[in-house]
Scaffold this motif. Structure first.
Motif, PDB file in Angstrom:
ATOM      1  N   LEU A 138     -30.677 -73.716 -21.296  1.00 51.15           N
ATOM      2  CA  LEU A 138     -31.002 -74.818 -22.195  1.00 51.15           C
ATOM      3  C   LEU A 138     -29.998 -74.982 -23.326  1.00 51.15           C
ATOM      4  N   VAL A 139     -29.511 -73.873 -23.809  1.00 51.71           N
ATOM      5  CA  VAL A 139     -28.573 -73.924 -24.932  1.00 51.71           C
ATOM      6  C   VAL A 139     -27.161 -74.103 -24.382  1.00 51.71           C
ATOM      7  N   PRO A 140     -26.418 -75.098 -24.870  1.00 53.44           N
ATOM      8  CA  PRO A 140     -25.071 -75.300 -24.324  1.00 53.44           C
ATOM      9  C   PRO A 140     -24.177 -74.089 -24.567  1.00 53.44           C
ATOM     10  N   GLY A 141     -23.488 -73.679 -23.515  1.00 57.83           N
ATOM     11  CA  GLY A 141     -22.628 -72.513 -23.637  1.00 57.83           C
ATOM     12  C   GLY A 141     -23.388 -71.208 -23.559  1.00 57.83           C
ATOM     13  N   GLY A 142     -24.684 -71.303 -23.328  1.00 55.43           N
ATOM     14  CA  GLY A 142     -25.518 -70.112 -23.343  1.00 55.43           C
ATOM     15  C   GLY A 142     -25.226 -69.113 -22.237  1.00 55.43           C
ATOM     16  N   GLU A 143     -24.748 -69.624 -21.108  1.00 51.77           N
ATOM     17  CA  GLU A 143     -24.534 -68.757 -19.950  1.00 51.77           C
ATOM     18  C   GLU A 143     -23.583 -67.618 -20.249  1.00 51.77           C
ATOM     19  N   SER A 144     -22.619 -67.873 -21.110  1.00 49.32           N
ATOM     20  CA  SER A 144     -21.622 -66.843 -21.363  1.00 49.32           C
ATOM     21  C   SER A 144     -21.907 -66.053 -22.640  1.00 49.32           C
ATOM     22  N   MET A 145     -23.080 -66.194 -23.189  1.00 52.42           N
ATOM     23  CA  MET A 145     -23.395 -65.479 -24.429  1.00 52.42           C
ATOM     24  C   MET A 145     -24.160 -64.207 -24.158  1.00 52.42           C
ATOM     25  N   ASP A 146     -23.899 -63.194 -24.983  1.00 54.42           N
ATOM     26  CA  ASP A 146     -24.775 -62.034 -24.928  1.00 54.42           C
ATOM     27  C   ASP A 146     -26.071 -62.397 -25.637  1.00 54.42           C
ATOM     28  N   ALA A 147     -27.122 -61.653 -25.381  1.00 55.39           N
ATOM     29  CA  ALA A 147     -28.450 -62.086 -25.796  1.00 55.39           C
ATOM     30  C   ALA A 147     -28.602 -62.228 -27.301  1.00 55.39           C
ATOM     31  N   PHE A 148     -27.949 -61.395 -28.042  1.00 52.69           N
ATOM     32  CA  PHE A 148     -28.080 -61.484 -29.488  1.00 52.69           C
ATOM     33  C   PHE A 148     -27.447 -62.772 -30.013  1.00 52.69           C
ATOM     34  N   SER A 149     -26.253 -63.078 -29.525  1.00 55.08           N
ATOM     35  CA  SER A 149     -25.620 -64.341 -29.903  1.00 55.08           C
ATOM     36  C   SER A 149     -26.475 -65.512 -29.468  1.00 55.08           C
ATOM     37  N   LEU A 150     -27.078 -65.353 -28.290  1.00 55.56           N
ATOM     38  CA  LEU A 150     -27.926 -66.420 -27.772  1.00 55.56           C
ATOM     39  C   LEU A 150     -29.044 -66.753 -28.752  1.00 55.56           C
ATOM     40  N   LEU A 151     -29.698 -65.739 -29.259  1.00 56.48           N
ATOM     41  CA  LEU A 151     -30.769 -65.947 -30.231  1.00 56.48           C
ATOM     42  C   LEU A 151     -30.256 -66.657 -31.465  1.00 56.48           C
ATOM     43  N   ASP A 152     -29.135 -66.185 -31.954  1.00 52.01           N
ATOM     44  CA  ASP A 152     -28.548 -66.749 -33.157  1.00 52.01           C
ATOM     45  C   ASP A 152     -28.164 -68.208 -32.948  1.00 52.01           C
ATOM     46  N   GLU A 153     -27.489 -68.463 -31.822  1.00 53.67           N
ATOM     47  CA  GLU A 153     -27.055 -69.832 -31.515  1.00 53.67           C
ATOM     48  C   GLU A 153     -28.250 -70.737 -31.266  1.00 53.67           C
ATOM     49  N   THR A 154     -29.289 -70.198 -30.627  1.00 59.64           N
ATOM     50  CA  THR A 154     -30.489 -70.996 -30.356  1.00 59.64           C
ATOM     51  C   THR A 154     -31.114 -71.464 -31.652  1.00 59.64           C
ATOM     52  N   LEU A 155     -31.195 -70.572 -32.618  1.00 60.19           N
ATOM     53  CA  LEU A 155     -31.754 -70.914 -33.911  1.00 60.19           C
ATOM     54  C   LEU A 155     -30.999 -72.089 -34.525  1.00 60.19           C
ATOM     55  N   ASP A 156     -29.684 -71.974 -34.518  1.00 62.12           N
ATOM     56  CA  ASP A 156     -28.842 -73.023 -35.088  1.00 62.12           C
ATOM     57  C   ASP A 156     -28.975 -74.323 -34.295  1.00 62.12           C
ATOM     58  N   TYR A 157     -28.947 -74.196 -32.974  1.00 56.78           N
ATOM     59  CA  TYR A 157     -29.019 -75.355 -32.091  1.00 56.78           C
ATOM     60  C   TYR A 157     -30.328 -76.104 -32.275  1.00 56.78           C
ATOM     61  N   ALA A 158     -31.435 -75.366 -32.333  1.00 63.03           N
ATOM     62  CA  ALA A 158     -32.752 -76.002 -32.481  1.00 63.03           C
ATOM     63  C   ALA A 158     -32.834 -76.753 -33.801  1.00 63.03           C
ATOM     64  N   THR A 159     -32.293 -76.154 -34.865  1.00 65.94           N
ATOM     65  CA  THR A 159     -32.310 -76.819 -36.164  1.00 65.94           C
ATOM     66  C   THR A 159     -31.509 -78.118 -36.123  1.00 65.94           C
ATOM     67  N   CYS A 160     -30.346 -78.052 -35.504  1.00 64.43           N
ATOM     68  CA  CYS A 160     -29.506 -79.253 -35.419  1.00 64.43           C
ATOM     69  C   CYS A 160     -30.140 -80.331 -34.548  1.00 64.43           C
ATOM     70  N   LEU A 161     -30.757 -79.905 -33.447  1.00 60.48           N
ATOM     71  CA  LEU A 161     -31.431 -80.860 -32.569  1.00 60.48           C
ATOM     72  C   LEU A 161     -32.522 -81.590 -33.336  1.00 60.48           C
ATOM     73  N   GLN A 162     -33.277 -80.834 -34.096  1.00 62.65           N
ATOM     74  CA  GLN A 162     -34.354 -81.436 -34.872  1.00 62.65           C
ATOM     75  C   GLN A 162     -33.799 -82.464 -35.849  1.00 62.65           C
TER      76      GLN A 162
END
Lengths: 223, 93
Positions: A138-162
């Motif tokens: 769901l998160v762009p570029g997520g496939e190549s992220m380690d899980a911790f970065s994924l969480l961090d990026e998801t937080l940022d992504y969700a805020t921006c999407l909103q």
């Protein structure tokens, strides 16, 4: 992400620019084409307004995979877009020597051979695994992220999407409201940047000829 | 303890990510999610937070899609002077 208000304004500006740039398709294209153009403007605007994050780079990368998006992306991003190495998969750090690669591989294989103990950490379990895989898609570029970065990026992504949704909704309600009212607003008090935006929007409705002329005044991109 | 985490959660770099950092991120994510779905203030499992996050992101994608469609219809049919005024107004918010 702290400064949502400034993000929203940057996003709006970028989006209006983008809409103006793709204006040629607005009167002529099918509904699907027009919708895709708006969506493209919105997504690019979101990425540009946010700046350099893993998900923004992933988003641009996935958008550029589609042929019809490329000229728009090239125009908006200019030099940034021409260097694909910078835009593609983001989270790998290129190892600088063979030793580092060897050491990391050994380290990783050691960890992977550990047996999972049940539920002693907040992140244990196959359910978390499953959800993580879904989130990666769901998160762009997520496939190549380690899980911790994924969480961090998801937080940022969700805020921006909103914020993206909020601004688009506001834009829509004001457009709808002005459509039904016939008032002419006075622009006498507007600060400088709003005049610029007014000019941008005004030129959007100019003829194709005018638009092409305006586009040719922008700095030339090296192809 | 790294051995307790599922495979994908072991960081690919050599740096140690503490449980505390992960907990912190999970709770921040929970805070971003729409309130109605998660009523309890704490003790929500990470799996639940992740699931809700996935649902939330999907719904946001759908909203953007829908808004794009409506915006394109609106922009195609609106008059220039009123659209200018509208955009100025939306900037003021």
């Amino acid at each position: 992400m702290q400064a949502t208000k400034s993000f929203e304004q940057a996003f709006l500006k970028q989006m209006l620019l983008g809409i103006q740039l793709s204006a040629v398709s607005h009167t002529t294209g099918s509904l699907q084409e027009r919708k895709s153009a708006i969506k493209l403007s919105a997504d690019v605007a979101m990425a540009v307004a946010r700046g350099s994050k893993k998900w923004t780079r992933g988003l641009i990368a996935s958008l550029s995979k589609e042929e019809q998006n490329r000229s728009f992306l090239q125009f908006v991003l200019g030099k940034e877009f021409e260097r694909p190495a910078k835009i593609c998969h983001s989270s790998w750090k290129i190892p600088r020597s063979k030793n580092i690669v060897r050491r990391s591989l050994r380290f990783l294989s050691k960890r992977q051979s550990n047996i999972r103990a049940p539920n002693s950490s907040v992140l244990a379990g196959t359910l978390v695994e499953k959800r993580t895989q879904v989130l990666k898609r769901l998160v762009p570029g997520g496939e190549s992220m380690d899980a911790f970065s994924l969480l961090d990026e998801t937080l940022d992504y969700a805020t921006c999407l909103q914020a993206q949704v909020d601004v688009m909704q506001k834009l829509m309600t004001t457009l709808e409201a002005s459509k039904h009212s016939r008032r002419a607003d006075s622009d006498a008090q507007c600060p400088k940047e709003k005049f610029h935006l007014l000019a941008m929007v005004g030129s959007w409705y100019s003829t194709r000829k005018g638009l092409r002329k305006r586009l040719s005044k922008r700095p030339k991109l090296t192809l | 303890m790294s051995s307790r985490r599922p495979r994908s959660w072991q960081p690919s770099s050599a740096s140690r990510i503490t449980d505390e950092q992960i907990n912190d991120l999970v709770s921040k994510l929970q805070a971003v999610l729409p309130e109605a779905r998660i009523r309890r203030s704490d003790r929500v499992s990470a799996a639940k937070v992740l699931q809700e996050t996935c649902n939330y992101i999907r719904s946001l994608h759908r909203e953007v899609d829908d808004l794009s469609e409506r915006l394109s219809e609106l922009l195609a049919s609106t008059e220039s002077s009123s659209a200018q005024a509208a955009i100025i107004r939306s900037l003021l918010m």
